[in-house]
Design a protein around this motif. Structure first.
Motif, PDB file in Angstrom:
ATOM      1  N   ALA A  25      -8.290   6.802   8.709  1.00 13.39           N
ATOM      2  CA  ALA A  25      -7.732   7.398   8.162  1.00 13.39           C
ATOM      3  C   ALA A  25      -5.919   7.139   8.329  1.00 13.39           C
ATOM      4  CB  ALA A  25      -7.873   8.866   9.826  1.00 13.39           C
ATOM      5  N   ARG A  26      -6.031   6.575   9.363  1.00 18.26           N
ATOM      6  CA  ARG A  26      -4.715   5.883   9.507  1.00 18.26           C
ATOM      7  C   ARG A  26      -4.110   5.060   8.715  1.00 18.26           C
ATOM      8  NH1 ARG A  26      -1.634   7.347  13.682  1.00 18.26           N
ATOM      9  NH2 ARG A  26      -0.435   5.641  13.666  1.00 18.26           N
ATOM     10  N   LEU A  27      -2.909   5.314   8.069  1.00 25.45           N
ATOM     11  CA  LEU A  27      -2.813   4.253   6.528  1.00 25.45           C
ATOM     12  C   LEU A  27      -1.676   2.990   7.015  1.00 25.45           C
ATOM     13  CD1 LEU A  27      -2.849   7.589   3.981  1.00 25.45           C
ATOM     14  CD2 LEU A  27      -4.776   6.064   4.280  1.00 25.45           C
ATOM     15  N   LYS A  28      -2.664   2.464   7.721  1.00 25.43           N
ATOM     16  CA  LYS A  28      -1.912   1.370   8.872  1.00 25.43           C
ATOM     17  C   LYS A  28      -1.064   0.342   7.207  1.00 25.43           C
ATOM     18  CE  LYS A  28      -2.545  -1.922  11.755  1.00 25.43           C
ATOM     19  NZ  LYS A  28      -3.544  -2.355  13.020  1.00 25.43           N
ATOM     20  N   GLY A  29       0.296  -0.430   8.024  1.00 27.00           N
ATOM     21  CA  GLY A  29       1.349  -0.967   6.892  1.00 27.00           C
ATOM     22  C   GLY A  29       1.167  -0.373   5.270  1.00 27.00           C
ATOM     23  N   SER A  30       1.290   0.458   5.470  1.00 27.26           N
ATOM     24  CA  SER A  30       1.296   1.355   4.515  1.00 27.26           C
ATOM     25  C   SER A  30       3.526   1.666   3.905  1.00 27.26           C
ATOM     26  CB  SER A  30       0.834   2.989   3.713  1.00 27.26           C
ATOM     27  OG  SER A  30       1.043   3.738   5.096  1.00 27.26           O
TER      28      SER A  30
ATOM     29  N   ARG B 182       0.812  -1.304  -0.176  1.00 28.81           N
ATOM     30  CA  ARG B 182       0.224   0.026  -0.376  1.00 28.81           C
ATOM     31  C   ARG B 182       1.245   1.083   0.136  1.00 28.81           C
ATOM     32  NH1 ARG B 182      -3.144  -2.158   5.340  1.00 28.81           N
ATOM     33  NH2 ARG B 182      -3.944  -3.778   4.110  1.00 28.81           N
ATOM     34  N   VAL B 183       0.949   1.802  -1.106  1.00 30.01           N
ATOM     35  CA  VAL B 183       1.788   3.274  -1.030  1.00 30.01           C
ATOM     36  C   VAL B 183       0.818   4.587  -0.925  1.00 30.01           C
ATOM     37  CG1 VAL B 183       3.474   3.819  -3.136  1.00 30.01           C
ATOM     38  CG2 VAL B 183       2.861   1.795  -2.993  1.00 30.01           C
ATOM     39  N   HIS B 184       1.771   4.666   0.310  1.00 33.69           N
ATOM     40  CA  HIS B 184       1.256   6.532   0.207  1.00 33.69           C
ATOM     41  C   HIS B 184       2.575   7.205   1.201  1.00 33.69           C
ATOM     42  CE1 HIS B 184      -3.317   5.555   0.121  1.00 33.69           C
ATOM     43  NE2 HIS B 184      -2.613   4.388   0.949  1.00 33.69           N
ATOM     44  N   ASP B 185       3.122   8.471   0.954  1.00 32.32           N
ATOM     45  CA  ASP B 185       4.229   9.221   1.433  1.00 32.32           C
ATOM     46  C   ASP B 185       4.027   8.705   2.869  1.00 32.32           C
ATOM     47  OD1 ASP B 185       4.966   8.952  -1.154  1.00 32.32           O
ATOM     48  OD2 ASP B 185       5.442  10.439  -1.444  1.00 32.32           O
ATOM     49  N   PHE B 186       2.564   9.369   3.412  1.00 39.72           N
ATOM     50  CA  PHE B 186       2.828   9.571   5.107  1.00 39.72           C
ATOM     51  C   PHE B 186       1.741   9.009   5.601  1.00 39.72           C
ATOM     52  CE2 PHE B 186       3.370  13.548   2.576  1.00 39.72           C
ATOM     53  CZ  PHE B 186       4.640  14.359   3.552  1.00 39.72           C
ATOM     54  N   ASP B 187       1.310   8.240   6.845  1.00 42.28           N
ATOM     55  CA  ASP B 187       0.798   7.751   7.227  1.00 42.28           C
ATOM     56  C   ASP B 187      -0.786   8.099   7.316  1.00 42.28           C
ATOM     57  OD1 ASP B 187       1.595   9.342   9.979  1.00 42.28           O
ATOM     58  OD2 ASP B 187       2.693   7.169  10.849  1.00 42.28           O
ATOM     59  N   SER B 188      -1.149   9.407   7.164  1.00 40.69           N
ATOM     60  CA  SER B 188      -2.093   9.694   7.256  1.00 40.69           C
ATOM     61  C   SER B 188      -2.349  11.250   5.938  1.00 40.69           C
ATOM     62  CB  SER B 188      -3.117   9.859   8.423  1.00 40.69           C
ATOM     63  OG  SER B 188      -2.360  11.253   9.031  1.00 40.69           O
TER      64      SER B 188
ATOM     65  N   ARG C 263      16.202 -19.620   8.407  1.00 46.00           N
ATOM     66  CA  ARG C 263      16.483 -20.774   9.964  1.00 46.00           C
ATOM     67  C   ARG C 263      16.253 -19.511  10.608  1.00 46.00           C
ATOM     68  NH1 ARG C 263      21.739 -21.225   7.594  1.00 46.00           N
ATOM     69  NH2 ARG C 263      22.101 -23.268   8.036  1.00 46.00           N
ATOM     70  N   HIS C 264      15.272 -18.197  10.487  1.00 44.69           N
ATOM     71  CA  HIS C 264      14.987 -16.734  11.847  1.00 44.69           C
ATOM     72  C   HIS C 264      13.902 -16.546  11.207  1.00 44.69           C
ATOM     73  CE1 HIS C 264      18.297 -18.067  13.541  1.00 44.69           C
ATOM     74  NE2 HIS C 264      17.871 -17.817  14.544  1.00 44.69           N
ATOM     75  N   VAL C 265      13.373 -16.173  12.232  1.00 41.42           N
ATOM     76  CA  VAL C 265      12.260 -14.954  11.149  1.00 41.42           C
ATOM     77  C   VAL C 265      11.596 -14.333  12.140  1.00 41.42           C
ATOM     78  CG1 VAL C 265       9.387 -14.805  11.453  1.00 41.42           C
ATOM     79  CG2 VAL C 265      10.715 -17.321  10.933  1.00 41.42           C
ATOM     80  N   PHE C 266      11.917 -12.718  12.152  1.00 45.89           N
ATOM     81  CA  PHE C 266      11.378 -11.543  12.470  1.00 45.89           C
ATOM     82  C   PHE C 266       9.901 -10.797  11.881  1.00 45.89           C
ATOM     83  CE2 PHE C 266      16.211 -10.445  11.839  1.00 45.89           C
ATOM     84  CZ  PHE C 266      16.551 -10.779  13.332  1.00 45.89           C
ATOM     85  N   LEU C 267       9.511 -10.446  13.018  1.00 44.56           N
ATOM     86  CA  LEU C 267       7.746 -10.093  13.020  1.00 44.56           C
ATOM     87  C   LEU C 267       8.095  -7.972  12.704  1.00 44.56           C
ATOM     88  CD1 LEU C 267       6.632 -12.446  15.766  1.00 44.56           C
ATOM     89  CD2 LEU C 267       6.066 -12.427  13.112  1.00 44.56           C
ATOM     90  N   ALA C 268       7.333  -7.767  12.118  1.00 48.60           N
ATOM     91  CA  ALA C 268       7.120  -6.279  11.412  1.00 48.60           C
ATOM     92  C   ALA C 268       6.086  -6.078  11.794  1.00 48.60           C
ATOM     93  CB  ALA C 268       8.352  -5.851  10.376  1.00 48.60           C
ATOM     94  N   THR C 269       5.851  -6.820  12.989  1.00 51.73           N
ATOM     95  CA  THR C 269       3.298  -6.773  12.439  1.00 51.73           C
ATOM     96  C   THR C 269       3.494  -6.257  13.377  1.00 51.73           C
ATOM     97  OG1 THR C 269       4.391  -8.288  13.935  1.00 51.73           O
ATOM     98  CG2 THR C 269       3.832  -9.310  11.662  1.00 51.73           C
ATOM     99  N   GLY C 270       3.511  -4.746  13.806  1.00 55.61           N
ATOM    100  CA  GLY C 270       3.188  -3.587  14.864  1.00 55.61           C
ATOM    101  C   GLY C 270       2.804  -3.763  15.899  1.00 55.61           C
ATOM    102  N   PHE C 271       2.343  -3.088  16.525  1.00 54.20           N
ATOM    103  CA  PHE C 271       1.840  -3.064  17.367  1.00 54.20           C
ATOM    104  C   PHE C 271      -0.033  -2.797  17.676  1.00 54.20           C
ATOM    105  CE2 PHE C 271       4.701   0.464  16.668  1.00 54.20           C
ATOM    106  CZ  PHE C 271       6.105  -0.387  17.580  1.00 54.20           C
ATOM    107  N   LEU C 272       0.176  -3.723  18.719  1.00 53.12           N
ATOM    108  CA  LEU C 272      -2.000  -3.678  19.633  1.00 53.12           C
ATOM    109  C   LEU C 272      -2.242  -2.185  19.896  1.00 53.12           C
ATOM    110  CD1 LEU C 272      -1.981  -7.153  21.494  1.00 53.12           C
ATOM    111  CD2 LEU C 272      -2.899  -6.303  19.752  1.00 53.12           C
ATOM    112  N   PRO C 273      -3.455  -1.705  19.083  1.00 54.02           N
ATOM    113  CA  PRO C 273      -3.715  -0.684  19.539  1.00 54.02           C
ATOM    114  C   PRO C 273      -5.300  -0.255  20.707  1.00 54.02           C
ATOM    115  CG  PRO C 273      -5.369  -1.494  17.288  1.00 54.02           C
ATOM    116  CD  PRO C 273      -4.294  -3.063  18.565  1.00 54.02           C
TER     117      PRO C 273
END
Ligand SMILES: Cc1cc2nc3c(=O)[nH]c(=O)nc-3n(C[C@H](O)[C@H](O)[C@H](O)COP(=O)(O)OP(=O)(O)OC[C@H]3O[C@@H](n4cnc5c(N)ncnc54)[C@H](O)[C@@H]3O)c2cc1C
Length: 386
Positions: free
Chosen positions: A256-261, A221-227, A308-318
């Motif tokens: 309004a919050r462009l989550k995951g962009s 999802r391409v957005h320059d800002f997060d809202s 071998r390894h996994v990184f989660l970049a899955t954000g924060f609980l709101p």
């Protein structure tokens, strides 16, 4: 007895402290900033360093100092190259951090720093009383709660189960216990489709070309800002303030919050690495995994990926941050909306002499509340009301 106690010394806590000091509303001896870290803005610096973010997403007028052009002026006397990125003049992380350090030094913020964690806030006879995890009591006339959702990590169910069996193989990228990313050996999978995942994919695939897979649930999802930038001012904040129903405000924030962009420049880097086969990008969701002594096999639809390894970049609980806030709400009968978040007045005062910033001020400030611009607007409102 302090005049001001600021709980949380991240970008938000440092911004309100700077505003209070520079506007002469408090002296260092009468201000206490409490935070578990030894230095101001430690979590910000750690998180952004972990993903090797080069430029901020926000423009040059968003920083912790009072004057909007302070960072730009600072850039003029700094000898760094490539300080700002193109049209919106997004500052380099290095410049932003150096400027923040300068502001922290100019305001002697560390004189007001107290390392600790607040576990309780209650009203005392002469003002507010905050108790720390070590049982110390801090008394203050005013309190600002400037905590964030940044320790509420989202962990998918399969990853939680994997962590139980093999904790070394999976980490949320912003996990406090993760010390050095580079001890993780390739092949590596990164889970997530937003800006954090993209930065991390760029970093890891540059380090381990051809051995990194980015797995994301949705197309980029391409957005320059997060809202939408309209939320920075009256264009969108005006109508938002007229909404009296906090359920509608919450819906508007979510929308309004462009989550995951990801911004365009970051996407171009990812695409470039993908084209050169340094990075593999997969659309889909991990549904299960198997593992042996050495490898972990992740199932995504009908395909399998061995890592071998996994990184989660899955954000924060709101959800509303700060377990201890619950008791404060009960004891002081503080108003909250259905979503559990504070209902505050336009000065961000929850009840007399108790203020909130960051996510806790979201229902008043709107979708930008968590960002640096939200920190500035919150600080402006609080200081203007004194
Ligand atoms: C990787 C990344 C990049 C980002 N880039 C941008 C950007 O370019 N532009 C932008 O505007 N926004 C950006 N953001 C969003 C936002 O500005 C940051 O998350 C910022 O760090 C939020 O600041 P904060 O002070 O609210 O939170 P934090 O940095 O999390 O600070 C909160 C502090 O409060 C402390 N605390 C919590 N509970 C207690 C307690 N009980 N007692 C004492 N202290 C406590 C915490 O330990 C922490 O130190 C980014 C976020 C991330 C994760």
């Amino acid at each position: 007895m302090f005049d001001w106690l600021v709980i949380g010394g991240g970008i938000h806590g440092c911004t309100i402290s700077t505003y209070l000091l520079k506007h002469g509303k408090v002296q260092n001896e009468k201000l206490c900033i409490i935070d578990p870290h030894s230095e101001p803005m430690a979590r910000w610096k750690r998180n952004t360093d972990r993903i090797s973010m080069q430029y901020l997403r926000s423009p040059f007028v968003h920083h912790i100092d009072v004057h909007p052009f302070s960072l730009q002026q600072f850039g003029k006397i700094s000898d760094q190259h490539n300080q700002f990125y193109r049209m919106h003049k997004r500052p380099s992380l290095q410049l932003f951090n150096d400027h923040s350090d300068q502001v922290i030094s100019d305001t002697h913020l560390k004189k007001s720093w107290y390392q600790g964690i607040v576990t309780k806030v209650q009203k005392g006879k002469r003002g507010w009383e905050a108790t720390t995890e070590n049982g110390e009591l801090i008394q203050s006339k005013n309190v600002v709660i400037a905590i964030s959702v940044n320790e509420q990590l989202v962990i998918p169910d399969w990853a939680r189960e994997l962590a139980l069996h093999s904790p070394q193989r999976v980490h949320h990228i912003f996990d406090d216990t993760l010390e050095n990313l580079m001890v993780m050996k390739p092949p590596i999978a990164i889970i997530g489709g937003g800006i954090t995942a993209a930065h991390l994919a760029i970093k890891m695939s540059t380090e381990y070309p051809g051995e990194v897979t980015l797995i994301k649930r949705h197309p980029f999802r391409v957005h320059d800002f997060d809202s939408d930038p309209g939320w920075l001012g009256l264009k969108r904040q005006g109508p938002y303030r007229k909404v009296k129903d906090y359920r509608i405000r919450r819906e508007q924030i979510k929308e309004a919050r462009l989550k995951g962009s990801v911004p365009t420049d970051v996407l171009h880097k990812v695409k470039g690495l993908e084209a050169k086969k340094k990075l593999r990008v997969v659309d889909g969701e991990v549904t299960s995994y198997t593992m042996d002594q050495e490898y972990l096999t992740l199932r995504v639809s009908s395909k399998a990926y061995q890592v071998r390894h996994v990184f989660l970049a899955t954000g924060f609980l709101p959800t509303r941050p700060g377990n201890w806030v619950e008791k404060l709400i009960e004891e002081e009968n503080l108003h909250c909306a259905n979503c559990g978040y504070p209902i505050v007045n336009k000065d961000l005062e929850w009840c007399p002499h108790l203020y909130v910033m960051g996510p806790l001020a979201e229902l008043e400030i709107g979708p930008i509340a968590r960002d640096i611009s939200g920190a500035r607007q919150a600080a402006e409102r609080i200081v203007a009301s004194l």
